[in-house]
Write a protein that holds these residues in place. Structure first.
Motif, PDB file in Angstrom:
ATOM      1  N   THR A 174      -2.305   6.801   6.299  1.00 40.93           N
ATOM      2  CA  THR A 174      -2.330   6.604   5.011  1.00 40.93           C
ATOM      3  C   THR A 174      -2.633   5.232   4.606  1.00 40.93           C
ATOM      4  O   THR A 174      -3.451   4.848   3.690  1.00 40.93           O
ATOM      5  N   ILE A 175      -2.015   4.286   5.259  1.00 36.59           N
ATOM      6  CA  ILE A 175      -2.138   2.632   4.960  1.00 36.59           C
ATOM      7  C   ILE A 175      -3.575   2.239   5.570  1.00 36.59           C
ATOM      8  O   ILE A 175      -3.980   1.509   4.827  1.00 36.59           O
TER       9      ILE A 175
ATOM     10  N   GLU B 294     -10.006   1.566   1.689  1.00 37.48           N
ATOM     11  CA  GLU B 294     -10.511   1.949   0.216  1.00 37.48           C
ATOM     12  C   GLU B 294     -10.465   0.890  -0.870  1.00 37.48           C
ATOM     13  O   GLU B 294     -11.139   0.634  -1.580  1.00 37.48           O
ATOM     14  N   ARG B 295      -9.346   0.068  -0.638  1.00 35.33           N
ATOM     15  CA  ARG B 295      -9.078  -0.966  -1.482  1.00 35.33           C
ATOM     16  C   ARG B 295      -9.804  -2.259  -1.265  1.00 35.33           C
ATOM     17  O   ARG B 295     -10.222  -2.742  -2.168  1.00 35.33           O
TER      18      ARG B 295
ATOM     19  N   ARG C  55      -6.009   4.126   5.505  1.00 37.77           N
ATOM     20  CA  ARG C  55      -7.324   4.660   4.353  1.00 37.77           C
ATOM     21  C   ARG C  55      -6.976   3.931   3.222  1.00 37.77           C
ATOM     22  O   ARG C  55      -8.003   3.430   2.494  1.00 37.77           O
ATOM     23  N   ARG C  56      -5.776   3.602   2.809  1.00 37.16           N
ATOM     24  CA  ARG C  56      -5.811   2.775   1.585  1.00 37.16           C
ATOM     25  C   ARG C  56      -6.265   1.301   1.674  1.00 37.16           C
ATOM     26  O   ARG C  56      -6.853   0.741   0.638  1.00 37.16           O
TER      27      ARG C  56
ATOM     28  N   LYS D 130     -14.431  -1.269   1.742  1.00 37.68           N
ATOM     29  CA  LYS D 130     -15.097   0.007   1.689  1.00 37.68           C
ATOM     30  C   LYS D 130     -16.514   0.071   2.374  1.00 37.68           C
ATOM     31  O   LYS D 130     -16.740   0.837   3.020  1.00 37.68           O
TER      32      LYS D 130
ATOM     33  N   GLU E 193      -8.220   5.460  11.287  1.00 39.58           N
ATOM     34  CA  GLU E 193      -7.157   6.506  10.994  1.00 39.58           C
ATOM     35  C   GLU E 193      -6.860   7.012  12.233  1.00 39.58           C
ATOM     36  O   GLU E 193      -7.263   7.794  12.871  1.00 39.58           O
TER      37      GLU E 193
ATOM     38  N   LEU F 198       0.862  -1.215  -0.020  1.00 40.88           N
ATOM     39  CA  LEU F 198      -0.152   0.011  -0.009  1.00 40.88           C
ATOM     40  C   LEU F 198       0.924   1.147  -0.084  1.00 40.88           C
ATOM     41  O   LEU F 198       0.118   2.243  -0.007  1.00 40.88           O
TER      42      LEU F 198
END
Length: 366
Positions: free
Chosen positions: A198-199, A205-206, A201-202, A209, A216, A137
């Motif tokens: 960031t990790i 999202e990936r 969230r990604r 969802k 976070e 990620l």
């Protein structure tokens, strides 16, 4: 690249970092206010590398706040990051002794193993297994940009190892495996929390969802002052300028007596012009709760000898209760090992559950 272009890029990076810090500070303040209202909604992760003994800088910089968070009712977790010792060192000599002494100092300082989970990296395989999906990620460029990785590599004098390069991702595993949503840090470590955000969230999202797996986390930015060592430099185990929490009164007195000052007889608090004298005054101020300038005025023309005598008396008086609790705990090292074993057991249960959630989200349950 022209000098002008390079200067513009440096300015842009500086502006980006400044904006990031301001956003993190705003988030930190809001989170602290929310913790006061409902501490049970928050999970904290913090920790240390077992590279030596804890000193006064650790106590005022982080341990005191950990105890306060624990006592407020925040779900508290402390990781002893033993795998991170080998990011920049070629040996694990003395690591068991260092780990057990960390546990002793934590408990002597007020960490309650009934309220706070204390565990080690190496004992929790599922936590470390999160590294694999998490590494997918982030980009290589993002890892190389992390200023903490750069500074630690330069300080160690070692070549950049794969483990040091991915250090921020490993810290993301530490934070996210237990779903920590608050991480107390100093300003210098903010990039680690930002890449963890960031990790998280990604990943959500990936892969998740509809049902996010990870929070976070917010950085709780420490208000603790930077604590100088006895020689005016940063307090550090490697500089030999640190007052260890577990040192005896005699060892502490000897270290303070040997600390450098300057040729001026009058004692004044001036960190720029007189860093060594000011370091001693700062130490005395922290352990007594007094203003270092007031202490300087009180000592006046009595000189460095009087200053050192005051610092010795103040530090030893402050550490006396800690030493007494530590000495009592050290009489039963089997109990100390049991605390760590119980913490590792709890951490494994949490990590296994989180890894199952990750595998479910990624469709990797066969």
């Amino acid at each position: 690249m022209t000098d002008e272009t390079q200067e513009q890029q440096i300015t842009a990076v500086g502006n980006e970092m400044s904006a990031s810090f301001l956003a993190a500070k705003k988030r930190s303040d809001a989170t602290l206010a929310a913790i006061e209202q409902n501490p049970g909604k928050f999970t904290m992760l913090t920790g240390d590398r077992p590279t030596g003994r804890l000193h006064l800088g650790h106590y005022f910089g982080s341990i005191r706040e950990r105890v306060a968070m624990q006592n407020r009712g925040v779900n508290s977790n402390i990781i002893i990051a033993d795998y991170q010792v080998i990011t920049d060192r070629d040996t694990t000599a003395h690591i068991e002794d260092n780990v057990l002494n960390l546990v002793l100092d934590y408990m002597a300082a007020g960490i309650d193993p009934e309220k706070t989970m204390i565990f080690t990296h190496s004992a929790v395989p599922a936590e470390n297994q999160l590294m694999l999906p998490f590494l997918s990620l982030v980009t290589e460029a993002e890892l190389h940009r992390n200023p903490t990785v750069k500074s630690e590599m330069e300080a160690s004098g070692h070549a950049l190892t794969g483990l040091l390069l991915t250090y921020p991702v490993h810290q993301a595993c530490d934070i996210l495996f237990c779903k920590a949503n608050v991480v107390p840090i100093g300003k210098d470590n903010l990039p680690h929390v930002e890449i963890t955000r960031t990790i998280a969230r990604r990943f959500n999202e990936r892969y998740a969802k509809k049902h996010p797996v990870f929070p976070e986390p917010a950085a709780i930015l420490s208000e603790a002052p930077e604590i100088p060592g006895l020689d005016g430099r940063k307090m550090s185990k490697s500089y030999g300028n640190s007052i260890m929490l577990g040192a005896t009164a005699q060892e502490t007195a000897k270290l303070i007596k040997k600390s450098p000052t300057d040729s001026e007889r009058r004692i004044m608090f001036d960190p720029i012009a007189r860093p060594q004298v000011s370091a001693l005054l700062t130490t005395a101020g922290l352990v007594t709760g007094r203003d270092p300038k007031e202490i300087a005025e009180e000592i006046g023309d009595s000189g460095a000898g009087a200053l050192k005598a005051y610092v010795i008396e103040s530090v030893n008086s402050f550490l006396e209760p800690h030493r007494a609790r530590r000495e009592e705990l050290a009489k039963d090292m089997d109990y100390v090992r049991d605390v760590l074993a119980e913490g590792n057991k709890k951490a494994n249960a949490i990590a296994n559950e989180t890894l199952e959630q990750v595998r479910d989200a990624m469709g990797m349950r066969y």
